[in-house]
Design a protein around this motif. Structure first.
Motif, PDB file in Angstrom:
ATOM      1  N   THR A 117      19.042 -35.635 -43.557  1.00 44.91           N
ATOM      2  CA  THR A 117      18.123 -36.587 -42.916  1.00 44.91           C
ATOM      3  C   THR A 117      19.198 -37.492 -44.103  1.00 44.91           C
ATOM      4  O   THR A 117      18.865 -38.141 -45.497  1.00 44.91           O
ATOM      5  CB  THR A 117      16.388 -36.468 -43.163  1.00 44.91           C
ATOM      6  OG1 THR A 117      15.967 -36.004 -43.135  1.00 44.91           O
ATOM      7  CG2 THR A 117      15.935 -37.857 -43.102  1.00 44.91           C
ATOM      8  N   VAL A 118      19.346 -38.300 -43.199  1.00 46.51           N
ATOM      9  CA  VAL A 118      20.126 -39.987 -42.834  1.00 46.51           C
ATOM     10  C   VAL A 118      19.217 -41.119 -43.204  1.00 46.51           C
ATOM     11  O   VAL A 118      18.772 -41.310 -42.355  1.00 46.51           O
ATOM     12  CB  VAL A 118      21.374 -40.202 -42.495  1.00 46.51           C
ATOM     13  CG1 VAL A 118      22.372 -40.916 -42.474  1.00 46.51           C
ATOM     14  CG2 VAL A 118      22.351 -39.153 -42.395  1.00 46.51           C
ATOM     15  N   MET A 119      19.530 -41.791 -44.743  1.00 46.13           N
ATOM     16  CA  MET A 119      18.716 -43.116 -44.397  1.00 46.13           C
ATOM     17  C   MET A 119      19.295 -44.113 -44.927  1.00 46.13           C
ATOM     18  O   MET A 119      20.576 -43.966 -46.215  1.00 46.13           O
ATOM     19  CB  MET A 119      17.491 -42.834 -45.307  1.00 46.13           C
ATOM     20  CG  MET A 119      16.584 -43.924 -46.148  1.00 46.13           C
ATOM     21  SD  MET A 119      15.545 -44.632 -44.571  1.00 46.13           S
ATOM     22  CE  MET A 119      13.785 -43.400 -44.795  1.00 46.13           C
ATOM     23  N   GLY A 140      18.592 -40.064 -38.989  1.00 44.62           N
ATOM     24  CA  GLY A 140      18.696 -38.612 -37.751  1.00 44.62           C
ATOM     25  C   GLY A 140      18.417 -37.574 -38.868  1.00 44.62           C
ATOM     26  O   GLY A 140      18.924 -38.216 -39.880  1.00 44.62           O
ATOM     27  N   THR A 141      18.107 -36.555 -38.646  1.00 40.65           N
ATOM     28  CA  THR A 141      18.039 -35.306 -38.677  1.00 40.65           C
ATOM     29  C   THR A 141      19.198 -34.588 -38.619  1.00 40.65           C
ATOM     30  O   THR A 141      19.132 -34.389 -37.203  1.00 40.65           O
ATOM     31  CB  THR A 141      16.767 -34.487 -39.373  1.00 40.65           C
ATOM     32  OG1 THR A 141      15.703 -35.664 -40.119  1.00 40.65           O
ATOM     33  CG2 THR A 141      16.962 -33.366 -39.846  1.00 40.65           C
ATOM     34  N   TYR A 142      19.959 -33.582 -39.113  1.00 35.00           N
ATOM     35  CA  TYR A 142      21.041 -33.364 -38.662  1.00 35.00           C
ATOM     36  C   TYR A 142      20.960 -31.515 -39.743  1.00 35.00           C
ATOM     37  O   TYR A 142      20.716 -31.086 -40.690  1.00 35.00           O
ATOM     38  CB  TYR A 142      22.593 -34.119 -39.333  1.00 35.00           C
ATOM     39  CG  TYR A 142      22.278 -35.172 -39.044  1.00 35.00           C
ATOM     40  CD1 TYR A 142      22.815 -35.171 -37.137  1.00 35.00           C
ATOM     41  CD2 TYR A 142      21.663 -36.443 -39.084  1.00 35.00           C
ATOM     42  CE1 TYR A 142      22.573 -36.673 -36.816  1.00 35.00           C
ATOM     43  CE2 TYR A 142      22.086 -37.794 -38.730  1.00 35.00           C
ATOM     44  CZ  TYR A 142      22.504 -37.873 -37.324  1.00 35.00           C
ATOM     45  OH  TYR A 142      22.084 -39.019 -36.895  1.00 35.00           O
ATOM     46  N   PRO A 143      22.090 -30.396 -38.688  1.00 27.70           N
ATOM     47  CA  PRO A 143      21.274 -29.267 -39.343  1.00 27.70           C
ATOM     48  C   PRO A 143      22.995 -29.152 -40.554  1.00 27.70           C
ATOM     49  O   PRO A 143      22.410 -28.130 -40.778  1.00 27.70           O
ATOM     50  CB  PRO A 143      21.556 -28.472 -37.566  1.00 27.70           C
ATOM     51  CG  PRO A 143      22.731 -29.439 -36.471  1.00 27.70           C
ATOM     52  CD  PRO A 143      22.156 -30.629 -37.470  1.00 27.70           C
ATOM     53  N   THR A 144      23.478 -29.609 -40.792  1.00 28.34           N
ATOM     54  CA  THR A 144      24.691 -28.803 -41.891  1.00 28.34           C
ATOM     55  C   THR A 144      25.031 -30.774 -42.437  1.00 28.34           C
ATOM     56  O   THR A 144      24.679 -31.850 -42.060  1.00 28.34           O
ATOM     57  CB  THR A 144      26.125 -29.061 -41.341  1.00 28.34           C
ATOM     58  OG1 THR A 144      26.769 -29.969 -40.765  1.00 28.34           O
ATOM     59  CG2 THR A 144      26.049 -27.852 -40.430  1.00 28.34           C
ATOM     60  N   MET A 145      25.187 -31.117 -43.461  1.00 28.44           N
ATOM     61  CA  MET A 145      25.318 -31.569 -44.782  1.00 28.44           C
ATOM     62  C   MET A 145      26.750 -32.581 -43.914  1.00 28.44           C
ATOM     63  O   MET A 145      26.861 -33.923 -44.788  1.00 28.44           O
ATOM     64  CB  MET A 145      26.580 -31.771 -45.745  1.00 28.44           C
ATOM     65  CG  MET A 145      25.986 -32.309 -46.928  1.00 28.44           C
ATOM     66  SD  MET A 145      25.491 -33.373 -47.160  1.00 28.44           S
ATOM     67  CE  MET A 145      25.479 -34.105 -48.778  1.00 28.44           C
ATOM     68  N   LYS A 200      27.096 -36.795 -43.447  1.00 25.52           N
ATOM     69  CA  LYS A 200      27.268 -37.414 -44.026  1.00 25.52           C
ATOM     70  C   LYS A 200      28.379 -38.512 -42.886  1.00 25.52           C
ATOM     71  O   LYS A 200      28.764 -39.464 -42.791  1.00 25.52           O
ATOM     72  CB  LYS A 200      29.029 -37.038 -44.485  1.00 25.52           C
ATOM     73  CG  LYS A 200      28.245 -35.619 -46.003  1.00 25.52           C
ATOM     74  CD  LYS A 200      29.517 -35.225 -47.271  1.00 25.52           C
ATOM     75  CE  LYS A 200      28.775 -35.087 -48.157  1.00 25.52           C
ATOM     76  NZ  LYS A 200      30.766 -34.555 -48.762  1.00 25.52           N
ATOM     77  N   ARG A 201      28.768 -37.657 -41.655  1.00 28.16           N
ATOM     78  CA  ARG A 201      29.523 -38.492 -40.472  1.00 28.16           C
ATOM     79  C   ARG A 201      28.839 -39.191 -40.099  1.00 28.16           C
ATOM     80  O   ARG A 201      29.140 -40.394 -39.362  1.00 28.16           O
ATOM     81  CB  ARG A 201      30.269 -36.631 -39.610  1.00 28.16           C
ATOM     82  CG  ARG A 201      31.209 -36.983 -39.723  1.00 28.16           C
ATOM     83  CD  ARG A 201      31.990 -35.766 -38.661  1.00 28.16           C
ATOM     84  NE  ARG A 201      32.395 -34.445 -39.969  1.00 28.16           N
ATOM     85  CZ  ARG A 201      32.525 -33.803 -39.249  1.00 28.16           C
ATOM     86  NH1 ARG A 201      31.854 -33.129 -38.464  1.00 28.16           N
ATOM     87  NH2 ARG A 201      33.267 -32.494 -39.599  1.00 28.16           N
ATOM     88  N   ALA A 202      27.172 -38.809 -40.481  1.00 32.72           N
ATOM     89  CA  ALA A 202      26.514 -40.325 -39.072  1.00 32.72           C
ATOM     90  C   ALA A 202      26.381 -40.811 -40.062  1.00 32.72           C
ATOM     91  O   ALA A 202      26.097 -42.010 -39.503  1.00 32.72           O
ATOM     92  CB  ALA A 202      25.660 -39.336 -38.986  1.00 32.72           C
ATOM     93  N   LEU A 203      25.938 -40.992 -41.616  1.00 30.73           N
ATOM     94  CA  LEU A 203      25.900 -41.869 -42.165  1.00 30.73           C
ATOM     95  C   LEU A 203      27.174 -42.977 -41.938  1.00 30.73           C
ATOM     96  O   LEU A 203      27.025 -44.011 -42.153  1.00 30.73           O
ATOM     97  CB  LEU A 203      25.895 -41.448 -43.861  1.00 30.73           C
ATOM     98  CG  LEU A 203      25.183 -42.832 -44.798  1.00 30.73           C
ATOM     99  CD1 LEU A 203      24.519 -42.145 -45.964  1.00 30.73           C
ATOM    100  CD2 LEU A 203      26.731 -43.125 -45.469  1.00 30.73           C
ATOM    101  N   GLY A 225      35.557 -49.949 -40.361  1.00 32.91           N
ATOM    102  CA  GLY A 225      36.129 -49.862 -41.123  1.00 32.91           C
ATOM    103  C   GLY A 225      36.117 -49.445 -41.859  1.00 32.91           C
ATOM    104  O   GLY A 225      36.923 -50.204 -42.598  1.00 32.91           O
ATOM    105  N   SER A 226      34.995 -49.322 -42.669  1.00 32.73           N
ATOM    106  CA  SER A 226      34.445 -49.106 -44.237  1.00 32.73           C
ATOM    107  C   SER A 226      35.779 -47.600 -43.980  1.00 32.73           C
ATOM    108  O   SER A 226      35.596 -46.649 -43.233  1.00 32.73           O
ATOM    109  CB  SER A 226      33.275 -49.242 -44.137  1.00 32.73           C
ATOM    110  OG  SER A 226      32.396 -50.427 -44.045  1.00 32.73           O
ATOM    111  N   ASP A 227      35.565 -47.767 -45.508  1.00 32.00           N
ATOM    112  CA  ASP A 227      36.056 -46.717 -45.872  1.00 32.00           C
ATOM    113  C   ASP A 227      35.452 -45.353 -46.162  1.00 32.00           C
ATOM    114  O   ASP A 227      34.168 -45.688 -45.563  1.00 32.00           O
ATOM    115  CB  ASP A 227      36.952 -47.238 -47.788  1.00 32.00           C
ATOM    116  CG  ASP A 227      37.865 -47.617 -47.717  1.00 32.00           C
ATOM    117  OD1 ASP A 227      38.218 -47.475 -46.503  1.00 32.00           O
ATOM    118  OD2 ASP A 227      38.299 -48.203 -48.393  1.00 32.00           O
TER     119      ASP A 227
END
Length: 69
Positions: A30-32, A41-46, A50-53, A60-62
């Protein structure tokens, strides 16, 4: 007898500090975002979490640095 899994948390750091977290529990990852009232949202893999976050960060953020806590 049931087994309870303790959640694992990764904190995502950008150049100005904490940008969000990813929490692993029985439902997935789960991403916060920092300062948000609800999860992103909650995603099936880390990796997907990470990509969703990162996708929710300023354009343009690193890529943030993830540290397990």
């Amino acid at each position: 007898m049931s087994t309870t899994t303790r959640p694992t948390i990764w904190v995502a750091y950008g150049p100005t500090g904490v940008v969000g977290t990813v929490r692993k529990d029985d439902d997935g990852y789960t991403v916060m975002m920092a300062g948000a009232a609800a999860s992103a949202g909650t995603y099936p893999t880390m990796e997907i979490a990470k990509r969703a976050l990162h996708a929710r960060m300023r354009p343009g953020s690193d890529w943030p640095q993830f540290r397990e806590h």
